[in-house]
Design an enzyme around this catalytic site. Structure first.
Site, PDB file in Angstrom:
ATOM      1  N   CYS A 144      51.361  47.318  42.884  1.00 10.48           N
ATOM      2  CA  CYS A 144      50.526  46.393  42.099  1.00 10.48           C
ATOM      3  C   CYS A 144      49.134  46.990  41.910  1.00 10.48           C
ATOM      4  O   CYS A 144      48.472  47.345  42.868  1.00 10.48           O
ATOM      5  CB  CYS A 144      50.432  45.051  42.818  1.00 10.48           C
ATOM      6  SG  CYS A 144      49.196  43.951  42.107  1.00 10.48           S
ATOM      7  N   CYS A 153      46.335  44.775  43.803  1.00  7.18           N
ATOM      8  CA  CYS A 153      46.277  44.618  45.258  1.00  7.18           C
ATOM      9  C   CYS A 153      45.164  45.507  45.847  1.00  7.18           C
ATOM     10  O   CYS A 153      44.856  46.573  45.314  1.00  7.18           O
ATOM     11  CB  CYS A 153      47.630  44.972  45.890  1.00  7.18           C
ATOM     12  SG  CYS A 153      48.796  43.593  45.930  1.00  7.18           S
ATOM     13  N   HIS A 178      48.935  39.045  47.186  1.00  2.18           N
ATOM     14  CA  HIS A 178      49.696  39.277  45.960  1.00  2.18           C
ATOM     15  C   HIS A 178      50.517  38.069  45.508  1.00  2.18           C
ATOM     16  O   HIS A 178      50.768  37.874  44.324  1.00  2.18           O
ATOM     17  CB  HIS A 178      50.623  40.472  46.194  1.00  2.18           C
ATOM     18  CG  HIS A 178      51.428  40.883  45.000  1.00  2.18           C
ATOM     19  ND1 HIS A 178      50.877  41.590  43.953  1.00  2.18           N
ATOM     20  CD2 HIS A 178      52.740  40.675  44.678  1.00  2.18           C
ATOM     21  CE1 HIS A 178      51.821  41.814  43.043  1.00  2.18           C
ATOM     22  NE2 HIS A 178      52.952  41.272  43.454  1.00  2.18           N
ATOM     23  N   ASN A 181      46.573  33.758  32.177  1.00  4.95           N
ATOM     24  CA  ASN A 181      47.968  33.692  31.743  1.00  4.95           C
ATOM     25  C   ASN A 181      48.809  33.740  32.995  1.00  4.95           C
ATOM     26  O   ASN A 181      48.723  34.709  33.747  1.00  4.95           O
ATOM     27  CB  ASN A 181      48.338  34.881  30.868  1.00  4.95           C
ATOM     28  CG  ASN A 181      47.876  34.701  29.447  1.00  4.95           C
ATOM     29  OD1 ASN A 181      47.730  33.576  28.972  1.00  4.95           O
ATOM     30  ND2 ASN A 181      47.634  35.799  28.782  1.00  4.95           N
ATOM     31  N   SER A 219      51.520  40.197  32.807  1.00  5.87           N
ATOM     32  CA  SER A 219      52.209  41.413  33.196  1.00  5.87           C
ATOM     33  C   SER A 219      52.296  41.562  34.716  1.00  5.87           C
ATOM     34  O   SER A 219      53.040  42.390  35.211  1.00  5.87           O
ATOM     35  CB  SER A 219      51.495  42.620  32.594  1.00  5.87           C
ATOM     36  OG  SER A 219      50.114  42.577  32.905  1.00  5.87           O
ATOM     37  N   HIS A 228      50.240  38.986  40.536  1.00  2.00           N
ATOM     38  CA  HIS A 228      49.063  38.872  41.412  1.00  2.00           C
ATOM     39  C   HIS A 228      48.085  37.849  40.802  1.00  2.00           C
ATOM     40  O   HIS A 228      47.764  37.936  39.621  1.00  2.00           O
ATOM     41  CB  HIS A 228      48.392  40.247  41.538  1.00  2.00           C
ATOM     42  CG  HIS A 228      47.430  40.330  42.668  1.00  2.00           C
ATOM     43  ND1 HIS A 228      47.629  41.143  43.765  1.00  2.00           N
ATOM     44  CD2 HIS A 228      46.260  39.680  42.901  1.00  2.00           C
ATOM     45  CE1 HIS A 228      46.623  40.990  44.606  1.00  2.00           C
ATOM     46  NE2 HIS A 228      45.777  40.106  44.097  1.00  2.00           N
ATOM     47  N   HIS A 237      45.256  36.241  39.194  1.00  4.72           N
ATOM     48  CA  HIS A 237      44.027  36.752  38.578  1.00  4.72           C
ATOM     49  C   HIS A 237      43.793  36.063  37.246  1.00  4.72           C
ATOM     50  O   HIS A 237      44.702  35.441  36.691  1.00  4.72           O
ATOM     51  CB  HIS A 237      44.137  38.266  38.347  1.00  4.72           C
ATOM     52  CG  HIS A 237      45.112  38.664  37.279  1.00  4.72           C
ATOM     53  ND1 HIS A 237      46.484  38.634  37.461  1.00  4.72           N
ATOM     54  CD2 HIS A 237      44.928  39.080  36.004  1.00  4.72           C
ATOM     55  CE1 HIS A 237      47.092  39.036  36.349  1.00  4.72           C
ATOM     56  NE2 HIS A 237      46.167  39.304  35.447  1.00  4.72           N
ATOM     57  N   GLN A 265      41.289  36.528  33.425  1.00  2.00           N
ATOM     58  CA  GLN A 265      40.514  37.474  32.637  1.00  2.00           C
ATOM     59  C   GLN A 265      39.287  36.788  32.068  1.00  2.00           C
ATOM     60  O   GLN A 265      39.266  35.567  31.893  1.00  2.00           O
ATOM     61  CB  GLN A 265      41.369  37.995  31.484  1.00  2.00           C
ATOM     62  CG  GLN A 265      42.636  38.679  31.951  1.00  2.00           C
ATOM     63  CD  GLN A 265      43.256  39.472  30.819  1.00  2.00           C
ATOM     64  OE1 GLN A 265      42.602  40.274  30.163  1.00  2.00           O
ATOM     65  NE2 GLN A 265      44.533  39.217  30.577  1.00  2.00           N
TER      66      GLN A 265
HETATM   67 ZN   LIG Z   1      49.048  42.529  43.928  1.00  2.00          ZN
END
Ligand SMILES: [Zn+2]
Ligand SMILES: [Zn+2]
Ligand SMILES: [Zn+2]
Length: 338
Positions: A50, A53, A113, A153, A161, A164, A166, A168
């Site tokens: 990843c 990570c 993750h 998203n 994609s 993990h 997150h 934007q």
């Molecule tokens: Zn990750």
């Protein structure tokens, strides 16, 4: 009055000034469309492959630090660049183009993750809210940046994609389409009525109750009367704030809490890590006070009837008007019960 549980009708979105077609009589229609693979498999806490990570290399060779809380970095595949010079092209009023400088960043919510907002601890999610405020203020101070869009998203179905956790941040020079529409509506409402569109809307919903899904001391989650996506929600601050900058300490906590509650409710609805696009709408950072703006968060989830049956915006919806079958009230009732 017509029966909006039965009769086909259109509903008006006062934020975008667009209509949605509601066809509640069709909810028993048999489904013969695509079946999504349920990909909500258990992820490891750390994935050596990843790029988000801690300690892992990203494309381009940069290595992530061994971060332990939230972590912000410049997007390696940024859609916008701060060095783009301002310029404009126009030919006969038909071919019009403008350069668009901007800054794109990624915010990792947690070093872990396999977490989502729904299963993060509240103090950790509060740090994410603090990071959003810092980023909104820092990027907003940049002389070229006039709007800061924070969005997430979630899930492969939404094109994310990487699992993990997150989000934007795309910040840019010109106010984007959706934000510009909402700005005009809120400004006109304030000028015509001397009040705030979303404060007035929240009052109405608080009295009606039937579209409210959840709330805490500082935020309300509800299925908007004009929702397009089956289980679309909007999270609105109870006090009038034009941006996350104005949130008091307890309200930042409240934001973390309502996002956790809302996403956990989504996960329980179809027993799946619920996919969605989520984003914060707030005032542009172009200078004026923008008192007309009322801070809110949109959730646009694609799932319709189960973890594997999704809604598409195709055909009539691409060419004419978005359409939904279950009413906003029925969706709110289902979400409330989970
Ligand atoms: Zn990750
Ligand atoms: Zn307001
Ligand atoms: Zn909005």
């Amino acid at each position: 009055m017509f029966d909006w549980k039965q009769d086909p009708h259109r509903r008006y979105n006062p934020l975008t000034r667009e209509w949605v077609l509601v066809s509640p009589h069709r909810t028993q229609r048999p489904w013969q469309g695509q079946v999504e693979e349920n990909t909500a498999l258990t992820q490891p806490t750390y994935d050596p492959d990843c790029y988000l990570c801690p300690g892992n290399p990203r494309v381009g060779g940069v290595r992530n630090p061994a971060y332990t809380s939230t972590f912000v970095f410049e997007n390696d595949f940024a859609a916008l660049k701060p060095t783009t010079p301002l310029d404009r092209f126009e030919q006969d009023g038909l071919l019009i183009a403008e350069t668009e400088p901007g800054i794109c960043r990624v915010v990792c919510f947690s070093p872990q993750h396999n977490l989502t907002m729904a299963n993060m601890e509240l103090p950790d999610l509060r740090k994410v809210a603090d990071t959003w405020v810092e980023q909104y203020e820092e990027l907003g101070r940049h002389p070229l940046i006039r709007y800061v869009q924070i969005f997430e998203n979630r899930g492969a179905m939404m094109g994310a994609s990487n699992p993990h956790p997150h989000c934007q941040i795309w910040s840019n020079h010109r106010v984007p389409n959706e934000v510009a529409k909402e700005q005009v509506s809120q400004r006109d409402w304030a000028e015509a009525r001397g009040s705030c569109l979303l404060c007035d809307y929240l009052k109405l919903e608080a009295a009606a109750r039937d579209r409210i899904v959840d709330e805490n001391h500082s935020f309300v989650t509800l299925v908007p009367f004009w929702a397009v996506w089956p289980f679309e929600t909007i999270v609105i601050s109870k006090r009038h704030h034009s941006s996350i900058s104005g949130l008091l300490d307890a309200e930042r906590e409240g934001l973390a809490d309502i996002l956790k509650r809302t996403t956990a409710r989504y996960d329980r609805l179809f027993q799946v890590s619920f996919p969605y696009s989520m984003g914060i709408h707030q005032k542009p950072t172009d200078g004026p006070e923008h008192a007309e703006w009322h801070l809110h968060v949109h959730f646009y989830p694609p799932l319709l009837r189960s973890a594997t049956v999704r809604k598409f915006l195709v055909g009539y919806e691409m060419l004419a008007l978005p359409q939904r079958d279950i009413t906003a009230e029925a969706a709110a009732e289902r979400l409330r019960s989970f």
